[in-house]
Design a protein around this motif. Structure first.
Motif, PDB file in Angstrom:
ATOM      1  N   ALA A  47       0.797  -1.279  -0.164  1.00  0.00           N
ATOM      2  CA  ALA A  47       0.101   0.024   0.069  1.00  0.00           C
ATOM      3  C   ALA A  47       0.860   1.466  -0.053  1.00  0.00           C
ATOM      4  O   ALA A  47       1.958   1.195   0.489  1.00  0.00           O
ATOM      5  CB  ALA A  47      -0.842   0.007   1.211  1.00  0.00           C
ATOM      6  N   ARG A  48       0.289   2.371  -0.613  1.00  0.00           N
ATOM      7  CA  ARG A  48       1.005   3.841  -0.366  1.00  0.00           C
ATOM      8  C   ARG A  48       0.384   4.472   0.612  1.00  0.00           C
ATOM      9  O   ARG A  48      -0.990   4.398   0.684  1.00  0.00           O
ATOM     10  CB  ARG A  48       0.848   4.394  -1.699  1.00  0.00           C
ATOM     11  N   LEU A  53      -8.597   2.730   0.934  1.00  0.00           N
ATOM     12  CA  LEU A  53      -9.315   1.288   0.987  1.00  0.00           C
ATOM     13  C   LEU A  53     -10.904   1.249   1.033  1.00  0.00           C
ATOM     14  O   LEU A  53     -11.288   2.091   2.359  1.00  0.00           O
ATOM     15  CB  LEU A  53      -8.505   0.428   1.948  1.00  0.00           C
ATOM     16  N   VAL A  54     -11.573   0.800   0.498  1.00  0.00           N
ATOM     17  CA  VAL A  54     -13.182   0.778   0.651  1.00  0.00           C
ATOM     18  C   VAL A  54     -13.354  -0.623   0.910  1.00  0.00           C
ATOM     19  O   VAL A  54     -13.084  -1.496   0.169  1.00  0.00           O
ATOM     20  CB  VAL A  54     -13.961   1.033  -0.759  1.00  0.00           C
ATOM     21  N   ILE A 116      -8.927   1.404  -3.854  1.00  0.00           N
ATOM     22  CA  ILE A 116      -9.101  -0.042  -4.009  1.00  0.00           C
ATOM     23  C   ILE A 116     -10.229  -0.652  -3.010  1.00  0.00           C
ATOM     24  O   ILE A 116     -10.295  -0.229  -2.086  1.00  0.00           O
ATOM     25  CB  ILE A 116      -7.647  -0.495  -3.677  1.00  0.00           C
ATOM     26  N   LYS A 117     -10.701  -1.642  -3.695  1.00  0.00           N
ATOM     27  CA  LYS A 117     -11.927  -2.179  -2.817  1.00  0.00           C
ATOM     28  C   LYS A 117     -11.491  -3.583  -2.170  1.00  0.00           C
ATOM     29  O   LYS A 117     -10.686  -4.282  -2.983  1.00  0.00           O
ATOM     30  CB  LYS A 117     -12.953  -2.202  -3.329  1.00  0.00           C
ATOM     31  N   THR A 118     -12.155  -3.687  -0.945  1.00  0.00           N
ATOM     32  CA  THR A 118     -11.875  -5.292  -0.535  1.00  0.00           C
ATOM     33  C   THR A 118     -13.200  -5.607   0.329  1.00  0.00           C
ATOM     34  O   THR A 118     -13.777  -4.803   0.570  1.00  0.00           O
ATOM     35  CB  THR A 118     -10.725  -5.222   0.273  1.00  0.00           C
ATOM     36  N   ARG A 135      -5.939   5.888   4.730  1.00  0.00           N
ATOM     37  CA  ARG A 135      -7.408   6.074   4.884  1.00  0.00           C
ATOM     38  C   ARG A 135      -8.565   4.775   4.574  1.00  0.00           C
ATOM     39  O   ARG A 135      -8.300   4.391   3.259  1.00  0.00           O
ATOM     40  CB  ARG A 135      -7.761   7.506   4.329  1.00  0.00           C
ATOM     41  N   ILE A 136      -9.227   4.275   5.368  1.00  0.00           N
ATOM     42  CA  ILE A 136      -9.941   3.237   5.412  1.00  0.00           C
ATOM     43  C   ILE A 136     -11.470   3.799   5.248  1.00  0.00           C
ATOM     44  O   ILE A 136     -11.807   4.538   6.490  1.00  0.00           O
ATOM     45  CB  ILE A 136      -9.678   2.136   6.018  1.00  0.00           C
TER      46      ILE A 136
END
Length: 305
Positions: A47-48, A53-54, A116-118, A135-136
């Protein structure tokens, strides 16, 4: 949600679609091989610091929030009409043989920030996201509507296990025997993380439905973005369910493993549709079970608005 980056490039035709996968226990969580085949590489994802991240349990508003973020950062550019949302916001853990992986798509994203999603439960998130202090945004939806939405999704998505009938499905939802495991563990695990990780913004699907503009405002605050009122209104309009449902770049209509004759990817986007599916007996049994599993009184969901 098996919204395959790869699937977009799959030529259509029933012979292209592999048999539906079997569910299995993976480190205590129900999974399918499309999300575990590339595990070591996913866990080593770099990750940067500016990555966003969603994270969601499947069918809790992932695409909605991804699209809002994409509009907030990149506006109405040419990519909005030419690049499908699952390429703009790759699905980190998906891997389909011969068609590449979400991790590779994320590595190769040309945008900054990368969104990016997860659907991973909190304990499975690659550690670099925490180390980089990313940030998430976690999106959570009430259990009953989430179960209904997931059921219809599993019916139409050939990359998901066969859902069977609704009554059996409700029981499996309660037991956590669906892909990505228990809804209860998922929403609680992320809620708990929020207490110790300040860069986590927890969004409720019901709040988004009730007042999208207000929630966009909160997202801007969390992300440190200033956008004009006019721009925020334009984003809220663009991300209205009916507009997204018609938008071929966000409605997954070009993904061949999804059978829209069975059910569209974007079905209703409502709060309270569970009442059209749960019998009274199912609802009572569900509520009893829910009380046992949802012991944290600080985490409250609305099944109606």
């Amino acid at each position: 949600t098996a919204e395959e980056p790869a699937a977009a490039s799959m030529s259509s035709g029933p012979d292209q679609v592999p048999p539906r996968p079997e569910i299995f226990d993976f480190q205590g969580v129900s999974m399918i091989h499309f999300f575990t085949d590339n595990w070591e590489n996913i866990q080593n994802f770099q990750a940067r610091p500016d990555d966003i991240l969603v994270a969601t349990y499947p069918k809790a508003g992932t695409t909605w929030v991804s699209y809002i973020l994409d509009l907030l950062y990149f506006g109405q550019t040419e990519r909005q009409t030419s690049v499908p949302i699952f390429k703009r916001v790759p699905f980190l853990e998906i891997t389909i043989p011969d068609f590449g992986s979400g991790k590779d798509d994320a590595d190769n994203l040309p945008t900054s920030p990368r969104i990016i999603k997860t659907h991973l439960p909190v304990q499975f998130v690659p550690k670099s996201f925490w180390e980089q202090n990313c940030r998430i945004i976690y999106v959570a939806r009430n259990a009953k509507d989430n179960a209904v939405s997931y059921f219809h999704f599993d019916r139409m998505n050939m990359m998901q296990p066969e859902p069977g009938d609704w009554s059996g499905y409700v029981h499996r939802f309660m037991e956590g025997k669906l892909v990505f495991g228990s809804w209860y563990d998922h929403v609680n695990g992320w809620w708990k993380k929020k207490q110790t990780y300040p860069k986590l913004h927890y969004v409720f699907y019901e709040d988004l439905v009730e007042d999208t503009g207000r929630e966009i405002e909160k997202l801007c605050c969390f992300l440190g973005l200033s956008r004009s009122d006019e721009e925020k209104k334009r984003i809220a309009d663009g991300a209205h369910f009916d507009n997204m449902k018609k938008n071929d770049m966000v409605n997954y209509s070009n993904v061949v493993v999804m059978d829209f004759k069975i059910s569209p990817f974007m079905r209703k986007g409502k709060v309270g549709d569970w009442k059209n599916h749960f019998t009274e007996a199912q609802s009572l049994q569900f509520d009893e079970d829910y009380k046992k599993k949802m012991t944290d009184v600080t985490l409250q969901f609305r099944c109606d608005i």
